[in-house]
Design an enzyme around this catalytic site. Structure first.
Site, PDB file in Angstrom:
ATOM      1  N   PRO A   2      31.080  34.276  39.065  1.00  0.00           N
ATOM      2  CA  PRO A   2      30.390  35.113  37.885  1.00  0.00           C
ATOM      3  C   PRO A   2      31.005  35.269  36.385  1.00  0.00           C
ATOM      4  CG  PRO A   2      31.836  36.234  39.973  1.00  0.00           C
ATOM      5  CD  PRO A   2      32.407  34.918  40.462  1.00  0.00           C
ATOM      6  N   GLU A   3      30.287  34.944  36.006  1.00  0.00           N
ATOM      7  CA  GLU A   3      30.162  35.052  34.321  1.00  0.00           C
ATOM      8  C   GLU A   3      30.222  36.610  34.040  1.00  0.00           C
ATOM      9  OE1 GLU A   3      29.154  31.802  32.511  1.00  0.00           O
ATOM     10  OE2 GLU A   3      28.326  30.244  34.388  1.00  0.00           O
ATOM     11  N   LYS A  68      35.225  39.151  31.808  1.00  0.00           N
ATOM     12  CA  LYS A  68      35.211  38.977  33.224  1.00  0.00           C
ATOM     13  C   LYS A  68      36.301  39.391  34.256  1.00  0.00           C
ATOM     14  CE  LYS A  68      34.584  33.853  32.144  1.00  0.00           C
ATOM     15  NZ  LYS A  68      35.039  32.673  33.006  1.00  0.00           N
TER      16      LYS A  68
END
Ligand SMILES: [Zn+2]
Length: 289
Positions: A2-3, A68
């Protein structure tokens, strides 16, 4: 992995569902205990006894995001402290009534930290590959990665930091792709959005950051902001393992212009791939220079 947009979406959902709730108890998986017994500190990156003692009775005042990382502002006995979390490669939070209600079996099997909340909801942290992290700190600034992180892309200072850091001595000889994936330049850009933003701005990922004009770097910053915003409004990217808090998928992957494409969406030519900054990068040598 995930970014920024995916983490931001998790943050928004957690804000809605757990702010104002109290943590009644926590449970840790056998993997976490075993990891700690063998010195690997699986997921919980601090003393397990300390973590287990701090959580029960803590109220969740706010859920936030930095780069993040997710963070929870917690209050217990009139003291404020923070829990910081990173989803690693495949981490996900779920809010359900019980573990059995997590629909995806693979996630359900790989729960590692369970937070029982005072409204009978369960906040589960599940992580198939176990690269995720969580730990508590007194102040957010006590967490080293936050101290060297550039301002968020939404911050008015983001562009000036970006231009300065991308061209400083430390970064000017590195590939622009590696530079934009460095959170001290701009936080939250991972492998996918780096490829997309470089394509949108017509910049070759292998180019040295210091050899790019200020005008083109400004454009690159604009395109990073743009891919983040488009992704947020599409519910993020669902590649293989990212899931939202309620198990939903996003559709940003349908909007990719270069990432994992065979043909360039602009000129129709072959998309090139190459490992740059340790990850597979997608680009077009006709449209990017
Ligand atoms: Zn092209």
């Amino acid at each position: 992995m995930p970014e920024l947009p995916e983490v931001e979406l998790v943050k928004r959902e957690l804000s809605r569902s757990v702010e104002g709730r109290k943590i009644e108890s926590v449970e840790l998986s056998d993997y976490v205990y075993k990891g700690h017994d063998t010195g690997r500190k699986t997921i919980v990156k601090q003393d397990l006894g300390e973590f287990r003692e701090m959580m029960p009775g803590a109220s969740i005042l706010k859920v936030g995001r930095r780069g993040k990382y997710l963070f929870f502002i917690l209050e217990k006995s009139d003291e404020i402290f923070h829990m910081i979390g990173h989803l690693g490669m495949s981490g996900a939070f779920f809010i359900t009534g019980s573990l059995e209600e997590i629909e995806n079996l693979n996630y359900r099997k790989h729960w590692h930290v369970l937070f029982n909340l005072d409204d009978n909801a369960l906040m589960s942290y599940c992580d198939i590959r176990r690269f995720g992290e969580m730990s508590t700190v007194k102040r957010l600034n006590d967490f080293a990665p936050f101290r060297r992180m550039a301002p968020e892309y939404t911050d008015p200072d983001s562009l000036s930091y970006f231009l300065e850091r991308a061209r400083n001595e430390q970064n000017s000889k590195k590939s622009v792709k590696a530079v934009i994936m460095d959170s001290s330049v701009i936080p939250g850009v991972g492998n996918i959005y780096a490829s997309e933003a470089l394509f949108a701005s017509g910049i070759l990922p292998t180019k040295k950051a210091g050899s790019i004009s200020v005008e083109r770097l400004r454009r690159l910053h604009e395109e990073i902001v743009n891919v983040f915003e488009v992704s947020l409004s599409s519910g993020g990217s669902t590649i293989s393992d990212y899931r939202g808090v309620s198990g939903q998928s996003g559709s940003m992957q349908d909007r990719f212009k270069i990432y994992q494409k065979k043909r360039c969406s602009q000129c129709g030519g072959d998309v090139k791939t190459k490992v740059i900054a340790t990850r597979n990068t997608f680009y077009c040598t006709k449209c990017q220079r």
